[in-house]
Design an enzyme around this catalytic site. Structure first.
Site, PDB file in Angstrom:
ATOM      1  N   LYS A  77       1.097  -1.540   0.070  1.00 37.68           N
ATOM      2  CA  LYS A  77      -0.421  -0.111  -0.068  1.00 37.68           C
ATOM      3  C   LYS A  77       0.226   1.388  -0.006  1.00 37.68           C
ATOM      4  O   LYS A  77       0.066   2.080  -0.534  1.00 37.68           O
ATOM      5  CB  LYS A  77      -1.188   0.234   0.894  1.00 37.68           C
ATOM      6  CG  LYS A  77      -1.731  -0.877   1.181  1.00 37.68           C
ATOM      7  CD  LYS A  77      -2.947  -1.083   0.135  1.00 37.68           C
ATOM      8  CE  LYS A  77      -3.905  -1.790   0.141  1.00 37.68           C
ATOM      9  NZ  LYS A  77      -5.125  -1.811  -0.889  1.00 37.68           N
TER      10      LYS A  77
ATOM     11  N   GLU B 204     -10.057   6.334   2.640  1.00 39.32           N
ATOM     12  CA  GLU B 204     -10.591   4.854   3.540  1.00 39.32           C
ATOM     13  C   GLU B 204      -9.234   3.964   3.775  1.00 39.32           C
ATOM     14  O   GLU B 204      -8.490   3.977   3.239  1.00 39.32           O
ATOM     15  CB  GLU B 204     -11.545   4.664   2.473  1.00 39.32           C
ATOM     16  CG  GLU B 204     -11.179   4.085   1.082  1.00 39.32           C
ATOM     17  CD  GLU B 204     -10.437   4.097   0.473  1.00 39.32           C
ATOM     18  OE1 GLU B 204     -10.179   5.182   0.123  1.00 39.32           O
ATOM     19  OE2 GLU B 204      -9.316   3.041  -0.236  1.00 39.32           O
TER      20      GLU B 204
ATOM     21  N   SER C  65       1.460  -9.131  -0.682  1.00 37.11           N
ATOM     22  CA  SER C  65       1.569  -8.508  -1.607  1.00 37.11           C
ATOM     23  C   SER C  65       1.426  -7.715   0.784  1.00 37.11           C
ATOM     24  O   SER C  65       1.614  -6.003   0.464  1.00 37.11           O
ATOM     25  CB  SER C  65       0.045  -7.847  -1.618  1.00 37.11           C
ATOM     26  OG  SER C  65      -1.291  -8.577  -0.731  1.00 37.11           O
TER      27      SER C  65
HETATM   28  C1  PLP Z   1      -2.109  -7.307   3.009  1.00 36.68           C
HETATM   29  C2  PLP Z   1      -2.975  -6.523   1.667  1.00 36.68           C
HETATM   30  N1  PLP Z   1      -2.624  -7.208  -0.363  1.00 36.68           N
HETATM   31  C3  PLP Z   1      -3.650  -6.760  -0.303  1.00 36.68           C
HETATM   32  C4  PLP Z   1      -4.700  -6.295  -0.135  1.00 36.68           C
HETATM   33  C5  PLP Z   1      -6.205  -5.522  -1.369  1.00 36.68           C
HETATM   34  O1  PLP Z   1      -6.056  -4.647  -2.297  1.00 36.68           O
HETATM   35  P1  PLP Z   1      -6.127  -4.495  -3.869  1.00 36.68           P
HETATM   36  O2  PLP Z   1      -6.634  -5.928  -3.941  1.00 36.68           O
HETATM   37  O3  PLP Z   1      -5.827  -3.143  -3.532  1.00 36.68           O
HETATM   38  O4  PLP Z   1      -4.609  -4.592  -3.729  1.00 36.68           O
HETATM   39  C6  PLP Z   1      -5.212  -5.527   0.911  1.00 36.68           C
HETATM   40  C7  PLP Z   1      -5.927  -4.480   1.364  1.00 36.68           C
HETATM   41  O5  PLP Z   1      -6.145  -3.576   2.306  1.00 36.68           O
HETATM   42  C8  PLP Z   1      -4.098  -5.440   1.783  1.00 36.68           C
HETATM   43  O6  PLP Z   1      -3.978  -5.100   2.925  1.00 36.68           O
END
Ligand code: PLP
Lengths: 418, 281
Positions: free
Chosen positions: A87, A109, A380
């Site tokens: 993020k 948000e 992620s």
């Molecule tokens: C670690 C992590 N991965 C994935 C996501 C999903 O978001 P996005 O699909 O925009 O990557 C989030 C959202 O809060 C997250 O915290």
């Protein structure tokens, strides 16, 4: 200009008129600073991503998983980014852009709290006042991130409407923005919302695949057969896919939250999943035409996932388009599979992933024999924020891979502190 | 002649309520009470689950209405069941327009929606999250079925955007009196006169909304040059209190009627004041 607002038939700018001037101003700033590097914006962004964020981040060969699946598995370690999730790539980019635009206040948000945390950090780093809207359900299930936001000096405003998750938090942030638009920038947390947000957020996140594409060639000596990323709104997803989109031999898999079931309850307006790419229909939500979980009248459904960050009824318009074009494959795994994958990665690789990221590993477990010889999976984020949820959800289930937690109960039983 | 006609002989009072709030039957009575109180056009909300431009008063009205079973099809039946003579404008969000399906032909989208709306006697639309840029398909459908498409001009709408909207608008222009979301306020926004000045030379009538609560507010806004006033939350607050059991259903209708009368009389007083100052100039 007008084609830039769209990805095929998805995208657009469906917002109240009071926000349109701000969106035009943002489009202009995006083109000048991000696309044309005016005043060295992108140079400063990259410098701060390195010094403050810790980039570049490794692409790690996962030894146990590779052995388990008889496939070369590589992990893109976004969990090592400052703040613990991808993020920050976006939050830092947008807060810096807000500064270049002369804005005085940041709002955002958050669902899992990771975007809120990243925004609060970036705002503290760049000395901007910051307020975060977060649904009450999410405040309860992601407490560590609430602490982090407060400690970084952000205000956290609880949102009590609806189910109190990401959808309501976005609506409430848009309401704040409609009031304060003249001095405030809305740092949206994913590749969603009205143009130019989906493109701009993707551009800030594209550093993931820019690095990974080089790294995988160095380490594996070739392009991967498959790239996997979880998809909520889809920002880590588009970031991980972007530089591979033109590499035709590379399969791109967006792994959504299958929740407890893919069936929906039309009467109650509830979808016990967040699989908008896999099961949703085209519609308009939060400023964009995209794929949505909605009933046949067009009312938005309440989504569900064990992971707060995937718990959203919409998805980025570019992903919806790439799925229609059959360039990206939309797949999903359920809550159980994600929890198992969470424990497996923790035990086998020593990496505690976010529950969101665990979905990608759930898919790898179920489909590894269809994915080819070299697979890249985006981690992620890290899972510290999820420990309470995971303990609770694991207790409810009978999972083979779960650790024995009786030590906690025993200690509590003998009068010790928990 | 479209909705302009309503503004021709004196300032118009334009109330907003969400159809079906708090129930289908009660809501029919409430809308009729507003007409008795002096409404000239009624903006009848078709509730959408994500009302991003609404403050808490109208958000809660939307929840009550949806929980009582309101849907687009029920909404059109509601309009047919209503016994009022004043024109009705449908106020909603775009996804409900985009998803609307004609069950007989299978046609889906703005044209199907406009056709059904025209059939039940609706005369125009306000679609809150549909800026002029995205309005092409609905504008075409409105032209085909003889409906007006009303646009909102925000305090931030200036320059080229203002010119664009001038070309698209018909019926009346909705002048948003202040930034932010809907909700009754204690004061009249300073932005009102400035916003009215920006559209002074437009040939459609100008109706001002957002935050108007009292007859005195109505008077000041009409005196400042508005051709009409739009009032939502101050009326919905009365419905909400009734729904909470503060007073019985018949009294809710009476209170709505007298609130409507107060607002309408305020608007009339404002028009007299304006005429007086124009004469003395
Ligand atoms: C670690 C992590 N991965 C994935 C996501 C999903 O978001 P996005 O699909 O925009 O990557 C989030 C959202 O809060 C997250 O915290």
């Amino acid at each position: 200009m007008s084609t830039d607002k769209m990805f095929g038939e998805y995208g657009g700018q469906f917002v109240p008129e009071s926000l349109m001037p701000a969106i035009e101003e943002l489009t202009d700033a995006y083109e000048r600073y991000v696309l044309d590097n005016e005043d060295g914006f992108m140079d400063e962004f990259r410098r701060r991503l390195a010094d403050f964020g810790g980039r570049p981040l490794p692409l790690q060969h996962a030894e146990s998983l590779s052995e388990r699946y008889d496939t070369a598995v590589y992990l893109k370690r976004e969990d090592l980014l400052h703040g613990g999730a991808h993020k920050l790539n976006n939050a830092l980019g947008q807060v810096l852009l807000a500064k270049y635009m002369g804005k005085e206040r940041i709002i955002a948000e958050t669902g899992a709290g990771q975007h809120g945390t990243a925004t609060a950090m970036a705002a503290a780093h760049l000395d901007m006042p910051c307020e975060i809207y977060m649904g009450e359900t999410d405040i309860r299930r992601q407490r560590p991130n609430v602490f982090r936001m407060k400690i970084n000096g952000a205000e956290v405003n609880p949102v009590t409407t609806g189910r109190g998750t990401l959808k309501e938090a976005i609506s409430e942030t848009m309401r704040d923005w409609a009031t304060t638009v003249e001095n405030t920038h809305y740092v949206i947390g994913s590749v969603v919302g009205p143009a130019p947000f989906p493109r701009m957020v993707r551009d800030f996140q594209a550093v993931i695949s820019e690095e990974a594409r080089e790294q995988v060639q160095e380490k594996a000596g070739r392009f991967p057969d498959a790239v996997l990323a979880c998809a909520g709104g889809g920002s880590n997803t588009m970031g991980t896919f972007h530089h591979f989109v033109d590499d035709e031999g590379v399969g791109l898999y967006a792994v959504e939250a299958g929740g407890s079931s893919l069936q929906v309850d039309e009467v109650e307006g509830v979808a016990p999943n967040s699989a908008s790419l896999s099961t949703g229909e085209e519609g308009v939500l939060h400023g964009a035409r995209t794929k949505l979980l909605q009933d046949s009248d067009g009312q938005i459904m309440e989504s569900h996932s064990v992971s707060a960050g995937l718990d959203y009824a919409g998805v980025g318009p570019e992903l919806a388009h790439l799925v229609d074009e059959e360039r990206v494959e939309a797949v999903n795994v359920d809550d159980d599979s994600a929890l198992e994958a969470f424990h497996r990665l923790s035990q086998d690789e020593g990496i505690i992933p976010a529950l969101e990221s665990a979905h990608a590993f759930g898919y790898l477990e179920e489909h590894h024999d269809e994915l080819g010889d070299v697979v890249v999976v985006n981690v992620s984020g890290r899972g510290d924020k999820d420990l309470e949820t995971v303990l609770e959800e694991t207790e409810k289930r009978d999972l083979d891979v779960a650790p024995d937690m009786s030590v906690l109960r025993d200690a509590a039983g003998s009068g010790g502190d928990l | 002649m479209g909705l302009e006609r309503v503004f021709a002989d004196g300032p118009a009072f334009v109330p907003y309520v969400a159809a079906g709030d708090p129930s289908y039957e009660e809501s029919l009575e409430y809308v009729e009470a507003l007409e008795r109180g002096g409404a000239d056009v009624i903006e009848l909300g078709l509730p959408f689950s994500e009302p991003i431009a609404e403050g808490s008063t109208i958000q809660e009205a939307v929840v009550r209405s949806l929980e009582a079973g309101m849907t687009p099809d029920r909404y059109f039946e509601f309009v047919e069941d209503l016994d009022v003579d004043v024109p009705l404008v449908c106020m909603t969000y775009y996804n409900l327009v985009a998803q609307y399906t004609n069950d007989e032909t299978g046609e889906r989208g703005p044209r199907a929606f406009a056709e059904r709306a025209a059939e039940v006697g609706i005369e125009g639309f306000v679609v809150v999250d549909l800026p002029a840029e995205e309005a092409g398909p609905l504008r075409e459908a409105c032209d085909e079925f003889g409906l007006d498409l009303v646009f909102i001009i925000a305090p931030t709408t200036k320059g080229d955007r203002l010119e664009q909207m001038r070309e698209h608008v018909s019926g009346y222009v909705y002048v948003q009196a202040r930034l932010g979301v809907t909700g009754a306020r204690e004061d009249v926004s300073d932005q009102t006169e400035e916003s009215l000045a920006r559209v002074a030379d437009w040939d459609v009538p100008k109706a001002v909304g957002f935050g108007i609560k009292t007859g005195e507010h109505a008077e000041r806004i009409v005196a400042a040059g508005a051709d009409g006033i739009i009032v939502g939350s101050a009326l919905v607050d009365i419905i909400a209190a009734g729904a909470d059991g503060e007073y019985p259903f018949t009294e809710t209708a009476q209170r709505l009627e007298s609130k409507a009368r107060e607002l309408k009389e305020g608007a009339l007083a404002g028009a007299e004041k304006r005429a007086a100052t124009e004469q003395s100039d």
